[in-house]
Scaffold this active site. Structure first.
Site, PDB file in Angstrom:
ATOM      1  N   HIS A 264       0.906  -1.109   0.146  1.00 45.92           N
ATOM      2  CA  HIS A 264      -0.206   0.024   0.029  1.00 45.92           C
ATOM      3  C   HIS A 264       0.949   1.236   0.033  1.00 45.92           C
ATOM      4  CE1 HIS A 264      -3.586   2.267   1.245  1.00 45.92           C
ATOM      5  NE2 HIS A 264      -2.904   3.086   1.462  1.00 45.92           N
ATOM      6  N   GLU A 265       1.838   1.225   0.808  1.00 45.94           N
ATOM      7  CA  GLU A 265       2.464   2.610   1.045  1.00 45.94           C
ATOM      8  C   GLU A 265       3.567   2.689   0.042  1.00 45.94           C
ATOM      9  OE1 GLU A 265       1.782   4.635   3.108  1.00 45.94           O
ATOM     10  OE2 GLU A 265       0.318   3.241   4.341  1.00 45.94           O
ATOM     11  N   HIS A 268       1.624   4.332  -2.747  1.00 45.82           N
ATOM     12  CA  HIS A 268       2.054   6.023  -2.550  1.00 45.82           C
ATOM     13  C   HIS A 268       3.267   6.415  -3.122  1.00 45.82           C
ATOM     14  CE1 HIS A 268      -1.997   6.785  -0.589  1.00 45.82           C
ATOM     15  NE2 HIS A 268      -1.474   6.003   0.471  1.00 45.82           N
TER      16      HIS A 268
HETATM   17 ZN    ZN Z   1      -3.244   5.169   1.972  1.00 49.88          ZN
END
Ligand code: ZN
Length: 501
Positions: A264-265, A268
């Site tokens: 997830h990170e 980003h």
């Molecule tokens: Zn997030």
């Protein structure tokens, strides 16, 4: 010096302050000693107010007005025109808040985040209440300074997702609810349930780290422009495209929590790492909105990371690192990691019920800012909504209203970004599948770099050059459409839960 040069010099200085603050926040969250925190909050306050002075200076106002004059503006490049427009929005937003109040607010939210952590640990809502009340009071003042849009909450929403309104979200969330609630019910009533018992075990932390790094590499995360550390709450921070840091949290009894957090990170981070160099030192050198940012983290985490093809590719490696799985088939593992389970904690929610956690927060935030809901009544409203939407009721504040850091940091209006991210991601997937017919093959072969490159060309490199609605229209040839998410979830869970059998 021309107005444009002066303008760029100020912009550059602002982003430098911002980067320094970013390093301090990163340090605070990755193990800075507790005893130094109060002093550190003051340092943050001073740096922020210096940055604030600069971004509200008469000098900046003057060069902006000069650059906006018709004859000069017409001579600017596309990028500089966009930069001037963006700077105007931010200048007007900042200049309306008195400097002293802003400094007070920054110190308040910094202390409040620390207090929240302590109160969450002690299940102490009363201890946190005065902080939350002050933050809401200051946010209400800010809304007045900024000017009320259609509703007071619209003003907050616009900060995170420019162009999004309560009227639009009410309709979009209603459409989502109509599709997702019956789907969740169908799953709950269905006889077949994926097996999950094999996931309960002890998993070596060093092996988890190795696997997380292995997957990040496969995704195309640039290690010479980023690093992976640990923190209680995973986050990503883009200091500049050459230094983007992410964190995760390793749990001894859960093999996928840290992994999916990392992916997830990492999503980003890859967005921030691949913004074009020309934008460094400008306010356009970041993701275009929180919703688009979340669409990328969620695209990588859920659509790719939780797919059958991803595990077909990576399960053998996992089995090598964790011999516990040697007798578990990849099919069993894939299904077991995609169980729908209505429960109390947002960050532990599955892809389907996650959106209900967001709708609850959205409705409560609207009640706070548009209907004057009091802080003391938050736990009650929170618990009622959880019972109504998810059929579960928190027994403690920590597993209820105190579970998220967002309100402690004053981030009201942020939560809808997560569901917007899910919707954007599913819509982008639909386009990707058409433009790259062997998309799922690539996932199965571990050729994730090629998918990253597609996303760089259409999304990442532009940073804030294109607005979220422009970007989505440009990539998918239509505005945001929540049906792609419900179609994606219906297809996925029909297979996992064998709903057609
Ligand atoms: Zn997030």
């Amino acid at each position: 010096m021309t107005a444009l040069q002066k303008f760029k010099e100020i912009e550059n200085k602002i982003t430098q302050y911002n980067e320094a603050l970013g390093v301090i926040y990163w340090d605070l969250r990755t193990g800075a000693p507790r005893s130094g925190m109060e002093r550190r909050s003051e340092v943050i306050g001073t740096l922020s107010s210096e940055m604030f002075k600069l971004s509200t200076s008469d000098e900046l106002g003057k060069v902006l007005t000069e650059l906006e004059s018709e004859d000069i503006f017409a001579t600017l490049s596309d990028m500089d025109q966009r930069l001037v427009k963006e700077a105007r929005v931010e200048y007007d937003r900042s200049v309306k808040i008195p400097a002293e109040e802003y400094k007070k607010y920054v110190i308040l939210t910094s202390n409040s985040e620390n207090k929240w952590e302590e109160c969450k640990g002690n299940n102490d809502f009363d201890g946190f209440k005065p902080y939350l009340e002050q933050i809401i009071e200051m946010q209400q003042k800010f809304i007045d300074y900024w000017g009320v849009k259609e509703t007071r909450y619209d003003t907050l929403l616009d900060q995170y997702e420019p162009g999004m309104t309560v009227a639009m979200l009410d309709e979009i969330f209603e459409q989502l609810k109509q599709k997702l609630v019956p789907l969740a019910q169908k799953i709950a009533e269905h006889q077949y349930k994926p097996e999950t018992s094999f996931l309960k075990n002890e998993f070596d932390i060093a092996a988890q780290k190795e696997f997380s790094l292995y997957i990040l590499k496969q995704m195309g995360f640039k290690f010479d422009a980023g690093r992976l550390d640990e923190s209680v709450h995973p986050f990503a921070t883009g200091l500049n495209p050459g230094d983007v840091r992410i964190t995760t949290r390793y749990l001894k009894d859960d093999v996928t929590s840290a992994l999916f957090g990392t992916i997830h990170e990492g999503g980003h981070a890859m967005y921030e790492q691949n913004i074009m160099k020309e934008l460094i030192g400008t306010s356009l050198c970041t993701g275009t909105s929180m919703g688009i940012h979340e669409s990328q983290s969620r695209f990588w985490e859920n659509i790719i990371g939780r797919s059958r093809q991803f595990w077909n590719c990576n399960y053998e490696k996992l089995q090598t690192l964790f011999p516990q799985f040697k007798d578990i088939s990849v099919d069993t593992f894939f299904r077991g990691n995609n169980v729908v389970n209505p429960q109390l904690i947002r960050i532990e929610a599955d892809e389907l019920t996650y959106n209900l956690h967001i709708i609850i927060r959205y409705e409560i935030e609207k009640m706070i800012f548009n209907e004057g809901l009091k802080v003391e009544d938050l736990p009650k409203v929170w618990n009622e909504k959880y019972e109504q939407y998810l059929g579960v009721k928190p027994q403690t504040y920590s597993e209820g209203v105190l579970q998220d850091v967002h309100w402690a940091g004053g981030a009201f209006g942020y939560f809808p970004s997560y569901s917007l991210g899910n919707m954007y991601a599913a819509q982008i997937l639909n386009t990707l599948e058409q433009e790259m017919p062997d998309f799922w093959n690539k996932v199965e072969q571990g050729q994730l770099h090629e998918i990253r490159d597609w996303l760089i060309e259409r999304i990442y490199k532009y940073g804030k050059m294109r607005k979220p609605n422009e970007l989505i229209l440009n990539i998918t040839k239509e505005p945001l459409n929540p049906n792609y998410l419900s179609q994606y979830l219906t297809k996925k869970y029909t297979e996992i839960y064998k709903l057609n059998n």
